[in-house]
Motif scaffolding. Structure first.
Motif, PDB file in Angstrom:
ATOM      1  N   LEU A  16       1.015  -0.983  -0.196  1.00 41.09           N
ATOM      2  CA  LEU A  16       0.030   0.293   0.071  1.00 41.09           C
ATOM      3  C   LEU A  16       0.893   1.270  -0.078  1.00 41.09           C
ATOM      4  CD1 LEU A  16      -2.998  -1.538   2.036  1.00 41.09           C
ATOM      5  CD2 LEU A  16      -2.931  -0.952   0.212  1.00 41.09           C
ATOM      6  N   ARG A  20       0.724   4.234  -3.179  1.00 41.13           N
ATOM      7  CA  ARG A  20       1.010   5.420  -2.658  1.00 41.13           C
ATOM      8  C   ARG A  20       1.785   6.840  -3.221  1.00 41.13           C
ATOM      9  NH1 ARG A  20      -3.516   5.365  -2.549  1.00 41.13           N
ATOM     10  NH2 ARG A  20      -5.040   5.026  -1.023  1.00 41.13           N
ATOM     11  N   THR A  27      -8.405   5.188  -5.117  1.00 40.08           N
ATOM     12  CA  THR A  27      -8.623   3.980  -4.300  1.00 40.08           C
ATOM     13  C   THR A  27      -8.730   2.903  -4.107  1.00 40.08           C
ATOM     14  OG1 THR A  27     -10.532   6.093  -4.817  1.00 40.08           O
ATOM     15  CG2 THR A  27     -11.138   4.465  -3.948  1.00 40.08           C
ATOM     16  N   ILE A  28      -8.802   2.637  -3.246  1.00 34.94           N
ATOM     17  CA  ILE A  28      -7.933   0.937  -3.547  1.00 34.94           C
ATOM     18  C   ILE A  28      -9.134   0.427  -2.475  1.00 34.94           C
ATOM     19  CG2 ILE A  28      -6.141  -0.640  -2.363  1.00 34.94           C
ATOM     20  CD1 ILE A  28      -4.278   1.731  -2.497  1.00 34.94           C
ATOM     21  N   LEU A  62      -5.416  -1.691   6.370  1.00 38.35           N
ATOM     22  CA  LEU A  62      -6.410  -0.536   5.811  1.00 38.35           C
ATOM     23  C   LEU A  62      -6.512   1.054   6.586  1.00 38.35           C
ATOM     24  CD1 LEU A  62      -8.707  -2.250   3.110  1.00 38.35           C
ATOM     25  CD2 LEU A  62      -6.245  -1.302   2.486  1.00 38.35           C
ATOM     26  N   TYR A  65      -4.218   4.109   5.836  1.00 37.05           N
ATOM     27  CA  TYR A  65      -4.497   4.194   3.979  1.00 37.05           C
ATOM     28  C   TYR A  65      -5.477   5.409   3.948  1.00 37.05           C
ATOM     29  CZ  TYR A  65       0.121   2.018   3.886  1.00 37.05           C
ATOM     30  OH  TYR A  65       1.318   1.783   4.254  1.00 37.05           O
ATOM     31  N   THR A  68      -9.359   4.116   1.040  1.00 37.86           N
ATOM     32  CA  THR A  68      -9.278   2.840   1.096  1.00 37.86           C
ATOM     33  C   THR A  68     -10.431   1.870   1.470  1.00 37.86           C
ATOM     34  OG1 THR A  68      -8.323   2.224   2.849  1.00 37.86           O
ATOM     35  CG2 THR A  68      -6.595   2.136   1.307  1.00 37.86           C
TER      36      THR A  68
END
Length: 120
Positions: A16, A20, A27-28, A62, A65, A68
């Protein structure tokens, strides 16, 4: 399983961070794990516990971040052989459709997170 889950969480965190670094606005969405043995091995609740632990660990990573989304699909497969391929492990067409619908639901629920960015 706990030790390997911790290593997985560390690798997920690094992944991640790399995403980034390349695209801070992406958007993950991460699709969680399911128990393919919930129907064929119902007397082994430890499998469900491991799945829950890994899914919770993924959600925790997640949470560090922005932008996410975690798509929990475990409930879609609980006790259902009809959503698994003949190998009784991988999703079949119906299983993949259920996953896709869950991802769609999550994207709709968090629409402002990703769609709002396109309108800026």
């Amino acid at each position: 399983f706990a030790k390997e889950q911790k290593r997985f969480a560390e690798r997920l965190d690094r992944l991640l961070a790399m995403i980034r670094a390349v695209n801070r606005d992406a958007t993950i969405i991460l699709v969680g794990l399911y128990n393919p043995f919930s129907s064929s091995l119902p007397n082994i609740p430890e499998i469900d516990e491991v799945i829950e632990q890994w899914n919770s660990g993924s959600e925790a990573v997640l949470a560090h971040y922005d932008r996410t989304i975690f798509a929990n699909v475990k409930d879609l497969f609980d006790g259902r052989d009809d959503v698994l391929y003949s190998d009784q492990f991988h999703p079949n067409e119906v299983g993949y459709e259920l996953i896709a619908r869950r991802v769609y639901e999550q994207l709709k629920q968090h629409e402002q997170m990703w769609l709002g960015r396109l309108e800026e």
